[in-house]
Design a protein around this motif. Structure first.
Motif, short mmCIF file in Angstrom:
data_model
loop_
_atom_site.label_atom_id
_atom_site.label_comp_id
_atom_site.label_asym_id
_atom_site.label_seq_id
_atom_site.Cartn_x
_atom_site.Cartn_y
_atom_site.Cartn_z
N ASN A 79 -4.23 -3.44 13.47
CA ASN A 79 -2.92 -3.07 13.30
C ASN A 79 -2.31 -2.86 14.54
N ARG A 80 -2.86 -2.38 15.79
CA ARG A 80 -1.99 -2.14 16.74
C ARG A 80 -1.92 -3.65 17.44
N LYS A 81 -2.69 -4.54 17.32
CA LYS A 81 -2.81 -5.73 17.81
C LYS A 81 -1.71 -6.63 17.14
N PHE A 82 -1.45 -6.38 15.87
CA PHE A 82 -0.56 -7.01 15.13
C PHE A 82 0.90 -6.37 15.46
N LEU A 83 1.06 -5.13 15.58
CA LEU A 83 2.27 -4.55 16.08
C LEU A 83 2.83 -4.92 17.60
N MET A 84 1.72 -5.24 18.39
CA MET A 84 1.90 -5.33 19.71
C MET A 84 2.38 -7.00 19.70
N GLU A 85 1.55 -7.64 19.06
CA GLU A 85 2.08 -9.03 19.22
C GLU A 85 3.29 -9.42 18.68
N LEU A 86 3.81 -8.74 17.76
CA LEU A 86 5.22 -8.75 17.20
C LEU A 86 6.05 -8.69 18.19
N PHE A 87 6.05 -7.84 19.18
CA PHE A 87 6.88 -7.43 20.14
C PHE A 87 6.65 -8.29 21.52
N GLU A 88 5.51 -8.55 21.64
CA GLU A 88 5.32 -9.11 22.88
C GLU A 88 5.54 -10.76 22.73
N ASN A 89 5.64 -11.22 21.58
CA ASN A 89 5.99 -12.66 21.33
C ASN A 89 7.56 -12.50 21.35
N GLU A 90 8.34 -11.31 21.31
CA GLU A 90 9.65 -11.35 21.68
C GLU A 90 10.03 -10.96 23.29
N ASP A 91 8.90 -11.34 24.15
CA ASP A 91 9.14 -10.84 25.28
C ASP A 91 9.27 -9.22 25.75
N PHE A 92 8.85 -8.37 24.92
CA PHE A 92 8.79 -6.99 25.17
C PHE A 92 7.28 -6.70 25.85
N LYS B 226 0.81 -1.25 0.05
CA LYS B 226 0.01 -0.07 0.02
C LYS B 226 0.89 1.50 -0.03
N LYS B 227 2.10 0.96 0.31
CA LYS B 227 3.08 2.14 0.30
C LYS B 227 2.88 3.15 1.45
N CYS B 228 2.45 2.67 2.45
CA CYS B 228 2.23 3.90 3.46
C CYS B 228 2.33 3.05 4.88
N VAL B 229 2.53 3.94 6.06
CA VAL B 229 2.30 3.77 7.29
C VAL B 229 1.02 2.85 7.60
N LEU B 230 1.11 1.74 8.22
CA LEU B 230 -0.41 1.36 8.72
C LEU B 230 -1.19 2.39 9.49
N ASP B 231 -2.43 2.22 9.50
CA ASP B 231 -3.19 2.97 10.34
C ASP B 231 -3.25 2.58 11.68
N PHE B 232 -2.75 3.30 12.75
CA PHE B 232 -2.87 3.06 14.22
C PHE B 232 -3.95 3.93 14.79
N GLY B 233 -4.53 4.71 14.22
CA GLY B 233 -5.72 5.13 14.87
C GLY B 233 -5.30 6.74 15.28
N THR B 234 -4.03 7.10 15.69
CA THR B 234 -3.82 8.41 15.94
C THR B 234 -2.59 9.19 14.90
N ASN B 235 -2.29 8.24 14.02
CA ASN B 235 -1.11 8.58 13.19
C ASN B 235 -1.59 9.05 11.66
N ASP B 236 -0.85 9.91 11.13
CA ASP B 236 -1.12 10.30 9.70
C ASP B 236 0.48 10.05 9.15
#
Ligand code: PLP
Length: 597
Positions: free
Chosen positions: A533-546, A499-509
């Protein structure tokens, strides 16, 4: 919390209703929600309406009236063939009914005329299950008469399978209903608006058929509430099976024999019980019985076994589970258990209502305060893990421009490796990790603070310095408090290469983030897309113990005090690293930015 009780999670019910509704809509089928399984509980009815359901159906007029009196706004359909003795109430209290008897429809017509109303009906067609329905051979004859009745509008036809005889709603059955609809429309030159193909048991037909024909409606209860497909008892993908949980209290717990002692006659319900000899077992008695719930529809959440039940007791083999007198035992429910439990006046209905934005923010702020108190006393045992520059890595990353000159995006070695794994996962999905920020010096942190203060001063010239500081401190830590000074914190977003854009996280342009309460990671008023998208981002990091920050969906901590508090560790591994250390390390090893304390 009182027991026995049934915990009802409205968010999960809403999710199931929305998911099913959009699934069926893909092939042009609208859903009606059937409330009889939950005794037409008004909170549940309301959440269904709030999530897009416009028609609510119940088998009992009393339930429909209950919803109306509670202010539920919907079209109400009576799905049990009306009692002729209740015809007047059907006309007055419901908008539509399923019918199969001409004598009843005639009465409905009389009362509709009397009260100046038009009552909509759906004629049920018998397709083999042998419950309600007009035989196909007699349908035209009935319709001919119905069309002459005043005050009655023939809304459509329908069928109900998989109930009394378990007859499957196959492609053949559905094609038959479609062809009946088509021939009636042709013969009588009318348009049937609703062709209602059945109930939750139509799921398999729907998923495997390419062409749903004229079927444009289904009436769903079980699949919305319990997430099961009733014909096979299999969970439906993406739905919750645990929107309802039943809990009872242990009132006796003893080691006793698995077989009774004495001559065996009939039990309390006239059956001759049988017992399996398992030697001595740990038997728990729960204060709930067949008066309250259909016990056969309960599945224990723990590894225990229901041995039997009486009117007021369920007896379970506790096996190795650690139960205690006064403790609780929970069950998931099948349809029979749900219907009976919801109807039992002995069972407390504990509704978990979806949280409002205001409530959610208050909880986050409370948690954050508590978190800050705990981080202040968290011990650090520095493990001397070196700082490394993500810019020197060969990971596929995008670096957001920093206000700090020659910014190197330094992180600790373990964090560096974790980011490497995350970026590789994203490579396979056509996405790239954006690193916004990593290790920051105090000076850098101070710059961020000052930048935000001057921005807000311009935006709100009337606010005092204290007021401005308060706003800024909601999102930007003062230099000493920032976990970015440890090399264990990263700020990240995701870029979509297609899509050539930053994913929509609700408060970002794009990369620009508007700092407000909607940045709290699970804020209820963000869009479905942003939530995903937030869930996706958070799971990526949480699966790495962040751990994700309480207030910023893009901020992740590992190894530092923030992480240690959230993970209940005795101590943190990464302490603060000051600018001077980092500089001297960079001088010592100019070609490779890494660093030892
Ligand atoms: C109960 C009932 C339904 C709903 O059935 P589920 O299996 O709960 O989806 C639909 N139509 C009629 C006529 C019913 O009686």
């Amino acid at each position: 919390m009182p027991t026995p009780r049934i915990d009802i999670n409205l968010n999960k019910i809403a999710h199931n209703a929305k998911t099913l509704s959009s699934l069926f809509q893909e092939k042009g089928i609208d859903i009606i929600a059937v409330t009889k399984g939950v005794c037409a509980h008004p909170h549940i009815a309301n959440i269904l309406v709030k999530n897009g359901v416009t028609i609510l159906a119940d088998s009992r007029i009393a339930n429909i009236k209950k919803m109306q009196e509670a202010g539920v706004k919907a079209t109400f359909l009576l799905i049990r063939t009306p009692m002729i003795s209740q015809s007047e109430s059907v006309v007055l209290d419901t908008d539509m009914s399923l019918n199969s008897e001409l004598s009843v429809i005639k009465k409905l017509s009389e009362f509709a005329l009397l009260h100046g109303k038009v009552h909509k009906i759906i004629l049920m067609v018998e397709l083999g299950d042998l419950r309600e329905g007009i035989l196909p051979s007699q349908l035209e004859n009935t319709i001919k008469k119905v069309l002459t009745l005043k005050g009655i509008h023939l809304e459509g036809i329908g069928t109900n399978l998989a109930c009394f005889s378990g007859v499957k709603p196959t492609t053949e059955k559905m094609e038959l209903l479609s062809s009946i609809a088509i021939s009636i429309e042709k013969k009588f030159r009318i348009k049937l608006s609703m062709i209602s193909g059945g109930n939750s048991a139509n799921y398999n037909w729907f998923s495997t058929t390419k062409d749903v024909g004229r079927i444009n409606n289904l009436r769903l209860g079980e699949s919305i509430f319990l997430g099961y497909e009733p014909l096979t008892g299999r969970p439906i993908p993406k739905l919750y099976q645990d929107a309802f949980i039943m809990t009872a209290e242990v009132i006796e717990l003893k080691n006793k024999s698995s077989v009774p002692d004495g001559e065996i006659g009939l039990d309390a319900f006239g059956n001759k019980p049988k017992f399996k000899d398992q030697g001595m077992i740990r038997r728990a008695i729960l204060a709930i019985g067949v008066q309250d719930v259909m016990v056969a529809g309960l599945t224990p959440k723990l590894d225990t076994e229901i041995l039997g039940a009486g009117s007021d007791h369920i007896i379970i083999n506790a096996k190795k589970e650690e139960l205690k007198v006064g403790g609780e035992v929970s069950f998931t429910l099948k349809y029979g258990a749900l219907v009976t439990a919801m109807n039992s006046s002995y069972i407390f209905k504990n509704i978990k209502t979806p949280i409002t934005a205001k409530e959610y923010c208050a909880i986050v702020e409370e948690k954050d305060k508590f978190h800050k108190k705990k981080t202040a006393i968290m011990v650090v045992k520095e493990n001397n893990s070196p700082l490394m520059s993500l810019q020197d890595s060969d990971f596929n990353l995008i670096f957001e421009k920093s206000i700090q000159k020659n910014y190197r995006y330094l992180v600790r070695k373990e964090v560096y490796e974790k980011i490497g794994r995350i970026s590789r996962l994203l490579d396979n999905q056509g996405k790239k990790l954006i690193i916004r920020s990593a290790w920051r010096s105090f000076e850098h942190q101070q710059k961020l603070w000052n930048q935000k203060v001057s921005f807000l001063k311009k935006k709100y010239p009337k606010k005092t310095v204290e007021e401005i500081s308060k706003i800024v401190s909601r999102f930007i830590a003062t230099e000493k408090q920032s976990t970015h000074s440890t090399g264990g914190a990263v700020d990240a977003l995701i870029y979509d290469l297609q899509k050539k854009c930053v994913l929509d996280f609700g408060t970002n342009d794009g990369l620009q983030i508007d700092l407000n309460e909607k940045c709290y990671p699970k804020h209820p008023s963000i869009s479905e897309e942003a939530r995903k998208n937030r869930k996706f981002l958070m799971e990526l990091f949480e699966n790495e113990d962040f751990v994700c920050d309480h207030k910023e969906y893009w901020h992740f901590d590992y190894g530092n005090i923030g992480w240690a508090v959230e993970k209940n560790k005795k101590y943190a591994n990464y302490g603060i690293l000051k600018e001077s250390y980092v500089q001297s390390a960079a001088l010592d090893y100019p070609d490779k930015v890494f660093f030892y304390l």
